[in-house]
Design a protein around this motif. Sequence first.
Motif, short mmCIF file in Angstrom:
data_model
loop_
_atom_site.label_atom_id
_atom_site.label_comp_id
_atom_site.label_asym_id
_atom_site.label_seq_id
_atom_site.Cartn_x
_atom_site.Cartn_y
_atom_site.Cartn_z
N ILE A 220 0.89 -1.51 -0.12
CA ILE A 220 0.39 0.14 -0.07
C ILE A 220 0.87 1.33 -0.09
N SER A 221 0.08 2.01 -0.37
CA SER A 221 1.06 3.31 -0.88
C SER A 221 0.07 4.58 0.14
N VAL A 222 0.59 5.73 0.43
CA VAL A 222 0.08 7.00 0.62
C VAL A 222 0.57 8.46 0.60
N SER A 223 -0.42 8.46 -0.93
CA SER A 223 -0.22 9.64 -1.03
C SER A 223 -0.65 11.73 -0.12
N LEU A 224 0.45 12.08 -0.17
CA LEU A 224 0.14 13.43 0.69
C LEU A 224 0.77 14.99 0.00
N LYS A 263 -8.31 3.78 8.36
CA LYS A 263 -7.57 4.54 9.36
C LYS A 263 -6.36 4.69 10.18
N SER A 264 -5.45 3.16 10.50
CA SER A 264 -4.05 2.60 10.75
C SER A 264 -3.37 3.12 10.07
N ILE A 265 -3.42 3.11 8.81
CA ILE A 265 -2.90 3.80 7.63
C ILE A 265 -2.81 5.36 7.15
N LEU A 266 -3.48 5.42 7.71
CA LEU A 266 -3.33 7.05 7.67
C LEU A 266 -2.67 7.81 8.72
N GLU A 267 -3.00 6.83 9.85
CA GLU A 267 -2.08 7.39 10.58
C GLU A 267 -1.03 7.69 11.33
N LEU A 268 -0.26 6.38 10.27
CA LEU A 268 1.18 5.82 10.53
C LEU A 268 1.98 6.85 9.55
N ALA A 269 1.19 7.14 8.22
CA ALA A 269 1.95 7.88 6.94
C ALA A 269 2.36 9.36 7.03
N ILE A 270 0.82 9.85 7.88
CA ILE A 270 1.02 11.06 8.46
C ILE A 270 1.99 11.12 9.07
N LYS A 271 2.09 10.19 10.86
CA LYS A 271 3.14 10.30 11.77
C LYS A 271 4.26 10.24 11.09
N ALA A 272 4.04 9.89 10.56
CA ALA A 272 6.02 9.66 9.81
C ALA A 272 6.26 10.46 9.58
N CYS A 273 5.44 10.96 8.27
CA CYS A 273 6.02 11.94 7.19
C CYS A 273 6.28 13.42 8.30
N GLU A 274 5.47 13.76 9.86
CA GLU A 274 5.50 14.72 10.22
C GLU A 274 6.08 14.64 11.88
N PHE A 282 4.64 17.04 -2.62
CA PHE A 282 3.91 16.52 -2.97
C PHE A 282 5.37 15.16 -2.17
N VAL A 283 4.21 14.16 -1.03
CA VAL A 283 5.22 13.45 -0.48
C VAL A 283 4.47 11.24 -0.55
N GLY A 284 5.33 10.00 -0.70
CA GLY A 284 4.53 9.50 -0.99
C GLY A 284 5.46 8.71 0.02
N VAL A 285 4.14 7.63 0.73
CA VAL A 285 4.62 6.47 1.65
C VAL A 285 4.61 5.21 1.81
N TYR A 297 1.16 -5.79 14.94
CA TYR A 297 0.97 -4.98 14.65
C TYR A 297 -0.07 -5.28 12.86
N ASN A 298 -0.61 -4.41 12.39
CA ASN A 298 -1.00 -4.44 11.36
C ASN A 298 -0.76 -3.40 9.99
N VAL A 299 -0.16 -2.81 10.11
CA VAL A 299 0.92 -1.72 9.24
C VAL A 299 2.27 -1.44 9.37
N TYR A 300 2.66 -1.37 8.45
CA TYR A 300 4.92 -1.19 8.67
C TYR A 300 4.75 0.22 7.60
N LEU A 301 5.68 0.56 8.02
CA LEU A 301 6.49 1.42 7.46
C LEU A 301 7.38 1.11 6.68
N ILE A 302 7.16 1.44 5.32
CA ILE A 302 8.73 0.69 4.10
C ILE A 302 9.54 2.08 4.03
N GLU A 303 9.33 3.05 2.91
CA GLU A 303 9.94 3.64 3.26
C GLU A 303 8.52 4.80 2.76
#
Length: 364
Positions: A220-224, A263-274, A282-285, A297-303
Amino acid sequence: MNIINDSILVFEYFTASGENDKSIISEAEYLIYSLLDDLKEFNVSLIVNRNYSYIADKYDNVNGIIIDEDLEDYLKNNIGEFKKAMYIAAENDNHLYNIAKILEENNIFIYNSNSQACFKSSNKFLLYEELYGVVHQPKSFKLKIDSKGYWKRAIKNLYEKWQSEDPLTKLKIIIKPINSVDCENILILEDIGNLSYDLEEIFPSGSRILVQEYIEGEDISVSLIVHEGKAIPLSINKQFIKVQDGYFEYLGGLLPYDSRFNKSILELAIKACESLGGLNGFVGVDLRVNHDEQDLYNVYLIEINSRFTTPYVGLQKIANFNIAKSIIELIDGKITIKDLEDSISFNGVVEFKKVKDKMIIKEL
C-alpha cells in the motif's frame, strides 16, 4: 535563449537527462505531462533533453530549455537565472538529494522537500534509524558486501537471531540496496539455505545493502501533501507488485483504495511524515499491511519518498482540485492548510499499469 526570471523552473530528471530506456521514459513522460497540465496557469521554464523537446512544444505557457548535457552540471552553471523551482527526480544515485542541494546552495525557492529530508528518506537505513520507535517498521540491518564473503556469514547470523525471536513463524528476509526506487534490485529470500555468492552479481563488492524482515501482506502507499510539519493525506493507493524468482517488480497501482485498515494506514503515514523534518510538497509513503489478526501490528512503514511519485499521474486525472497549484499556493502562503483540506476531493477510481514499455492509465 531568453529565460524568464519570474517563471517556475520545472524539470523531470529522466526527460532532462536524455534517458532512452523506454520502460523508464513511459512513466517519466506521464509524470511531467501531469505536472505541466497542473501548471497551465503559471509561467514555466522547462528543462528537457533535445530528444524530448516535443514535450515543451505542447504548452503555450512553457518556455523550453533544450539541453544536451548532464542535468546537474547544467543546474550548477545556470541556476542563477531562476528564482523558484518545482521538479521531479528519484532517489537512485542520490539524484534527488544532489539536485535539492544545488538549488538550496543557490538560494532557489523550491516547492519540494529540502535536501536533508531527501538525504534521510533516500537512505533506507538512515530513515529506519530516524523513525525507530516512532512508527512500526520491519526489523532492519545494514551491511557492506565485501570481497572476502564475510557478508554471507553476517546475513546468516542475523537470520538466526531474528528467527530465534519468533521460532514458530518461518522467517523470510528482504535484501535491497540502501538507495533504490521502484523495487529495483530487491530480493526476497525465503530460505537462508538459498543464500549464495550470486548476490555479488547484483550488489558488487563495496555495495551497502539493507537486510530486512519480510512482512507478509499487502503493498500500500499513501500520497500526501506536506508543509511546515503538517501532513495532509490525499489518497490510499494499492500497489501492483510482481514477485518472480524472488525478485520484485513495480507494475503500477489503483487509487483511491479502500482497506479495512484505513485508519491505521493514514495515522502511520501522517505520523511518519510529520516526524521527518524538511518534507515539503508532494510526498509518497510506502507501507506493508499485515492481515494476520494475531500479529502485534497491522501496518508497517517501508519507506518515504520525498518527491512526486507515480500515483500523481492517477490522482491528477480524477482530482476535483489542482494538486500542483494547491502546493504552490500553500507554500506561498496564499491558502491555508484548512483551505487545502476543504478542497480535496476526487471523482472516480483510476488504475495505472506498466505494460512492457508503456504506461496505461484508465478510469474505472
